[in-house]
Write an enzyme that holds these catalytic residues in place. Structure first.
Site, mmCIF file in Angstrom:
data_model
loop_
_atom_site.group_PDB
_atom_site.id
_atom_site.type_symbol
_atom_site.label_atom_id
_atom_site.label_comp_id
_atom_site.label_asym_id
_atom_site.label_seq_id
_atom_site.Cartn_x
_atom_site.Cartn_y
_atom_site.Cartn_z
ATOM 1 N N PHE A 144 9.666 8.473 -0.806
ATOM 2 C CA PHE A 144 9.451 7.689 0.418
ATOM 3 C C PHE A 144 8.087 7.923 1.054
ATOM 4 O O PHE A 144 7.627 7.109 1.843
ATOM 5 C CB PHE A 144 10.575 7.956 1.430
ATOM 6 C CG PHE A 144 10.272 9.048 2.425
ATOM 7 C CD1 PHE A 144 10.447 10.370 2.100
ATOM 8 C CD2 PHE A 144 9.799 8.731 3.683
ATOM 9 C CE1 PHE A 144 10.153 11.372 3.015
ATOM 10 C CE2 PHE A 144 9.506 9.723 4.611
ATOM 11 C CZ PHE A 144 9.676 11.043 4.271
ATOM 12 N N LYS A 145 7.425 9.034 0.703
ATOM 13 C CA LYS A 145 6.131 9.303 1.336
ATOM 14 C C LYS A 145 5.120 8.201 1.031
ATOM 15 O O LYS A 145 4.161 8.012 1.771
ATOM 16 C CB LYS A 145 5.601 10.665 0.917
ATOM 17 C CG LYS A 145 6.462 11.776 1.506
ATOM 18 C CD LYS A 145 5.854 13.137 1.378
ATOM 19 C CE LYS A 145 6.676 14.171 2.132
ATOM 20 N NZ LYS A 145 8.035 14.355 1.569
ATOM 21 N N ASP A 146 5.350 7.458 -0.056
ATOM 22 C CA ASP A 146 4.464 6.329 -0.368
ATOM 23 C C ASP A 146 4.434 5.292 0.756
ATOM 24 O O ASP A 146 3.407 4.649 0.965
ATOM 25 C CB ASP A 146 4.930 5.619 -1.650
ATOM 26 C CG ASP A 146 4.699 6.470 -2.897
ATOM 27 O OD1 ASP A 146 3.729 7.252 -2.928
ATOM 28 O OD2 ASP A 146 5.500 6.334 -3.850
#
Ligand SMILES: *Cc1c(COP(=O)(O)O)cnc(C)c1O
Length: 463
Positions: free
Chosen positions: A110-112
């Site tokens: 999810f850090k993308d």
């Protein structure tokens, strides 16, 4: 919109300066001077928007006129064009749970969602100011690759990511070292993650070097990351509610540094009808203990778990929540962190603790419970959870009307998944063929001198 520090020690600055500053120079975190409010009418209208259009609406009041609307639109469009799913963050149904899949970006975590946007935003702001930015960071695995993918090929930005040689998983190593853009510098240090981390800290503490070489950090405290993450709370709510402002929804959030769940808190404070926000932790449960007791106290050690991205001892974004909990009283925030530094704990009074419990639920899951959750979701639906997501699904059991955030693709954590269900998830396109790709990486001794020398060689003499 103006930004100020949670500790009250800086003059108000605009959005662009807040993004470039990252951590406030007084040691606090940057927060907006006020939280923009959405009306029921806006909620109704926004429900018809796609992810990118919605991001534009949610972000605009925080940015004001600092970025022209069409420029912001194009930054957002480029940031999410790298996602492999047309909906960017699709909501799926599995085993009686609603799962918000946040892992369709280039590194399958999810850090993308935040870092793809942050990379484009940095490039845009640097082009405007004529500046340059050399990002230096240490990684034990996931953040490094998401940061590298966020800035690869960007003008005016170089990135140096240190990882401990042979101590990150083969997939994680390949995700970083197979990025061959000229501005990406992978460094494998002959040492541990702590060695790598302390080298980076020492570079930042060397202020003349830091400023001569325009060093910047990559970490979870940049305000733009929070902002980008709040978008998918609106998106998920819209998909479930169809835009009915009366419809309330809860979210369960696998939590480490408190960035993701704070983005949910922000959405709620903006007026999104969120019922409960569940802070889901693994055995490293400082935040769960805080929600239950009102005491925020550092434990004795960081435990290694099956959900490594949540193996933290203190949560860097927690200070932002404390600031709002204390009604923006910087003196109280300073006192709380002073107490934290001296005694390893801080405590809020009974009235504030009631407020904490009104804002959040919390639950933590052991490794056994994590595996059991992967198993039961799989046997009930055929859907495979990553271990972080499983912690969140576990924490949400028994709740109605809850969306569980899926923070990583299960193929990224193949060992845990295999331990739970005896097989592995099929790899998404971004992970396929990774082990056969060409790589580039420099191996260095784990010393400040070796890394400094390498930076000098790469960047020239500084300015
Ligand atoms: C970073 C991360 C988390 C924790 O998110 P925070 O914003 O630090 O709370 C959870 N799951 C995965 C897969 C992550 O990479």
């Amino acid at each position: 919109m103006y930004y100020q520090s949670t500790r009250g020690g800086i003059d108000p600055i605009g959005f662009a300066d807040a993004v470039m500053m990252g951590l406030a120079t007084d040691g606090g975190l940057l927060v907006p001077a006020e939280i923009p409010q959405v009306t029921p009418d806006q909620l109704r209208r926004w429900a018809g928007l796609n992810f990118q259009e919605l991001a534009l609406e949610v972000m605009t009041p925080f940015i004001g006129d600092e970025i022209p609307r069409e420029d912001l639109r194009s930054l957002i469009d480029r940031s999410y064009a790298t996602f492999s799913h047309p909906e960017v963050t699709p909501l799926v149904e599995a085993g009686g749970n609603r799962i918000l899949e946040l892992f369709h970006g280039p590194t399958a975590a999810f850090k993308d969602v935040a870092l793809q946007f942050l990379g484009n935003l940095f490039e845009y702001l640097l082009a405007r100011s004529g500046g340059q930015l050399n990002i230096v960071g240490a990684t034990s695995g996931d953040t490094g690759s998401a940061a590298i993918y966020g800035v690869r090929g960007k003008e005016r930005i170089q990135i140096f990511i240190l990882h401990p040689k042979g101590r990150v998983s083969p997939i994680q190593e390949r995700q970083m070292t197979s990025v061959l853009d000229a501005n990406v510098h992978n460094i494998a240090v002959r040492g541990t993650f702590d060695d790598a981390q302390s080298i980076v800290k020492s570079l930042f503490n060397d202020l003349p070097f830091k400023s001569a070489y325009h060093l910047g950090a990559v970490n979870s405290i940049n305000w733009a990351r929070i902002l980008a993450q709040s978008v998918y709370y609106f998106y998920a709510w819209a998909r479930v509610s169809g835009g009915d402002p009366e419809r309330r929804l809860s979210f369960s959030v696998p939590t480490g540094n408190f960035g993701d769940v704070f983005a949910g808190y922000l959405a709620k404070r903006m007026g999104l009808p969120i019922e409960r926000l569940v802070v889901a932790t693994n055995r490293n449960d400082i935040l769960t203990r805080f929600v239950h007791t009102g005491v925020y106290a550092v434990g004795d050690a960081v435990y290694q778990t099956l959900s490594p991205a949540m193996d933290i001892q203190i949560a860097s974004n927690f200070e932002r929540y404390l600031y709002f909990l204390l009604d923006g009283d910087s003196a109280q925030v300073r006192a709380a962190f002073e107490s934290m530094r001296e005694t390893g704990r801080l405590e809020v009074d009974a009235a504030r603790h009631d407020q904490v419990q009104a804002d959040f639920d919390a639950a933590s899951a052991s490794d056994e419970e994590t595996l059991e959750q992967i198993r039961s979701t799989y046997s009930g639906s055929g859907y495979i959870l990553c271990p972080h997501t499983a912690v969140g699904v576990h924490a949400a059991r028994g709740m109605r009307d809850v969306v569980c955030l899926a923070t990583a693709h299960p193929a990224k954590f193949a060992e845990a998944v295999r331990e739970a269900i005896g097989l592995e998830a099929a790899q998404p396109p971004s992970l396929q063929g990774l082990m056969d790709k060409e790589t580039r990486c420099t191996e260095l001794d784990a010393t400040q001198e070796a890394v400094k020398g390498h930076l000098r060689d790469a960047l020239g003499e500084g300015v």
